[in-house]
Design a protein around this motif. Structure first.
Motif, short mmCIF file in Angstrom:
data_model
loop_
_atom_site.label_atom_id
_atom_site.label_comp_id
_atom_site.label_asym_id
_atom_site.label_seq_id
_atom_site.Cartn_x
_atom_site.Cartn_y
_atom_site.Cartn_z
N ASP A 185 6.12 -41.79 11.72
CA ASP A 185 6.81 -42.85 12.46
C ASP A 185 7.56 -42.26 13.65
N ARG B 107 3.61 -45.92 14.61
CA ARG B 107 3.24 -44.64 13.99
C ARG B 107 2.49 -43.82 15.01
N ALA C 252 9.35 -53.70 7.46
CA ALA C 252 8.05 -53.31 6.89
C ALA C 252 6.97 -53.13 7.94
N SER D 149 7.21 -46.16 1.30
CA SER D 149 7.09 -45.90 -0.15
C SER D 149 7.40 -44.45 -0.50
N ASN E 213 17.21 -55.46 11.11
CA ASN E 213 16.05 -54.59 10.95
C ASN E 213 16.19 -53.74 9.69
N SER E 214 15.16 -53.74 8.87
CA SER E 214 15.15 -53.00 7.61
C SER E 214 13.98 -52.02 7.63
N LYS F 144 1.09 -56.94 6.00
CA LYS F 144 1.51 -56.54 7.33
C LYS F 144 0.44 -56.94 8.36
P1 ADP Z 1 1.78 -48.55 3.97
O1 ADP Z 1 1.77 -47.11 4.36
O2 ADP Z 1 0.63 -48.99 3.10
O3 ADP Z 1 2.02 -49.49 5.13
P2 ADP Z 1 4.58 -48.63 3.19
O4 ADP Z 1 5.12 -49.89 2.67
O5 ADP Z 1 5.04 -47.40 2.60
O6 ADP Z 1 3.03 -48.72 3.01
O7 ADP Z 1 4.81 -48.65 4.76
C1 ADP Z 1 5.84 -47.91 5.36
C2 ADP Z 1 5.63 -47.92 6.83
O8 ADP Z 1 5.86 -49.22 7.38
C3 ADP Z 1 6.59 -47.03 7.57
O9 ADP Z 1 6.18 -45.69 7.54
C4 ADP Z 1 6.55 -47.65 8.95
O10 ADP Z 1 5.40 -47.21 9.65
C5 ADP Z 1 6.41 -49.12 8.68
N1 ADP Z 1 7.73 -49.77 8.70
C6 ADP Z 1 8.51 -50.07 7.66
N2 ADP Z 1 9.66 -50.68 8.07
C7 ADP Z 1 9.59 -50.76 9.41
C8 ADP Z 1 10.46 -51.27 10.43
N3 ADP Z 1 11.62 -51.84 10.15
N4 ADP Z 1 10.07 -51.14 11.71
C9 ADP Z 1 8.88 -50.57 12.00
N5 ADP Z 1 8.02 -50.08 11.10
C10 ADP Z 1 8.36 -50.17 9.81
#
Ligand code: ADP
Ligand code: K
Ligand code: ZN
Length: 436
Positions: free
Chosen positions: A304, A328, A214, A240, A235-236, A425
């Motif tokens: 990303d 990002r 996340a 959304s 790592n996951s 986060k």
């Molecule tokens: P928000 O845009 O509000 O943070 P999301 O839950 O959709 O909501 O967030 C997705 C983003 O979180 C991804 O586009 C990425 O930037 C980051 N992310 C998710 N999982 C990972 C991970 N394992 N490693 C790095 N970044 C991650």
């Protein structure tokens, strides 16, 4: 013989069959997308018709979809089905402007839960596990996304929710939690609570597996988490717009994240030229849903930054692997003329044993010049040390950060636990520059 796959028939598809499946599903996706106001309008202007795709490489002829498009067509402009068929929405925080909202029908939720179960299985989690989901439930996808995945897999789920560390520890000990999901920045904090209670997760819990994701984190951070808890940490990755978690996941080889190509088309582009980059090179991840009915998204620019890891994985899964997300594209900041990603700084810090679990980067204007102030928590037993020791640690950190990012930081050592924590986060950077 041990069962290795959740869905062998999909996970081990040869390249040709996988691409054929993608072409079929992409044409179907275009067909349903055309029923939404946004794509219907865009594709008729550009004369794009379902059935137009003969080879998957032709996806590059379709226009991109951006976060801006989602915001401008908020809330229902991307819906391909009537509202009576939609059964859930998830939305991201969206502190400025419209939030991003994604809709699902029954099929979409089933498909997502299956991908999530496949992901957990691939990291070695089984129905014999007790799985604690330490994550906010609600509009955020990490709660329900994992919940339905754990249930589909058949593990015993503990929908613990976020925060309240003492309660998390009690749940773990009461029910013998063997696997858990949490954001990496929270696990450092939880460990401090274990310590304060005189507990050691290695001795006092049955944890074997952690799923972390996340938010961006470095491999050094993962190793720390593995050592603190005496587990393997996987790592996951997800977002959304592509459902949430369950998009890409590490297998037990821990060498990159398999991205489920039967359900998504994956492209890596140069964010400036918008052209594809060769496998192995970093760029922006662009994704297309292949198994979503309520709200398909085609060539969505995730922002990303990652790369495709060339070569095959020993586990036998044919779906390609992406490398851990370095951040990002909009996380990058420029200080003293140097381009810096917060993860470069984390990479340096997490390798220094005296450094505690948290840090924060403040960009400030001081006496007319822009400075990068790096606030670093130091492990509690270390902070009591004499000034000389602290100065020498601070000099080491300064030098190592400068060597990594080329800009010299001002390092401020602080006590463990003193950096304020955000609910979800981690926020890594504050920008208070006057001219920035
Ligand atoms: P928000 O845009 O509000 O943070 P999301 O839950 O959709 O909501 O967030 C997705 C983003 O979180 C991804 O586009 C990425 O930037 C980051 N992310 C998710 N999982 C990972 C991970 N394992 N490693 C790095 N970044 C991650
Ligand atoms: K079970
Ligand atoms: Zn693998």
């Amino acid at each position: 013989m041990a069962i290795e796959f959740w869905q062998e028939e999909f996970e081990t598809l040869g390249k040709k069959d996988l691409q054929k499946l993608q072409v079929d599903r992409l044409n179907k996706t275009i067909e349903s997308a055309c029923r939404s106001p946004f794509y219907g309008n865009l594709y008729s202007k550009k004369n794009i018709k379902p059935g137009a795709i003969k080879a998957i490489s032709q996806i590059a002829e379709l226009p991109f979809t951006t976060k801006q498009d989602l915001r401008e067509n908020f809330p229902y402009g991307f819906l391909s089905l009537p509202k009576k068929d939609i059964i859930r929405l998830h939305s991201s925080s969206g502190t400025t402007g419209n939030p991003t909202v994604i809709f699902h029908n029954r099929h979409d939720l089933k498909s997502w839960a299956n991908l999530m179960a496949r992901s957990l299985f691939c990291a070695g989690i089984r129905d014999t596990d007790v799985f604690q989901n330490i994550c906010g439930y609600g509009l955020f996808t990490g709660g329900l996304g994992f919940q339905y995945g754990i249930e589909t897999l058949g593990a015993l789920s503990i929908p613990a929710g976020a925060g309240n560390s003492l309660r998390q520890i009690k749940l773990m000990r009461d029910y013998g939690t063997t696997a858990a999901h949490a954001i990496p920045s929270y696990l450092g904090r939880l460990y401090e609570v274990f310590e304060a209670e005189g507990l050691d997760p290695k001795r006092d819990t049955q944890l074997k597996t952690l799923v972390i994701g996340a938010e961006p984190h470095t491999d050094a951070q993962r190793k720390r988490i593995e050592e603190m808890y005496g587990v393997r940490a996987f790592n996951s990755f997800g977002l959304s717009e592509m459902n949430g978690p369950g998009v890409a996941f590490e297998c037990t080889h821990q060498n990159g994240l398999h991205i489920w190509e039967d359900s998504y088309v994956v492209e890596i582009i140069d964010p400036e030229t918008l052209q594809p980059v060769p496998d192995g090179e970093y760029g922006e991840l662009v994704m297309t849903t292949l198994d979503r009915e309520a709200m398909p998204l085609i060539r969505y620019r995730t922002r990303d930054i990652t790369r495709i890891i060339p070569g095959e994985c020993e586990c036998g899964r044919t779906h390609r692997r992406i490398d851990r997300i370095t951040g990002r594209s909009d996380d990058m900041f420029i200080i003293k003329g140097c381009n810096v990603f917060p993860m470069q700084i984390e990479g340096v810090l997490m390798k220094i044993p005296e450094v505690g679990s948290d840090y924060m980067i403040h960009l400030e204007t001081m006496n007319g010049a822009d400075e990068m102030v790096v606030e670093v928590e130091v492990k509690s037993d270390w902070f009591q040390g004499d000034i000389k020791r602290l100065n020498s640690l601070s000099n080491t950190i300064t030098r190592q950060i400068r060597d990594e990012v080329l800009a010299k930081p001002i390092v401020k050592l602080v006590e463990a636990g003193s950096i304020p924590k955000s609910e979800g986060k981690a926020i890594r950077v504050t920008d208070n520059r006057k001219n920035g």
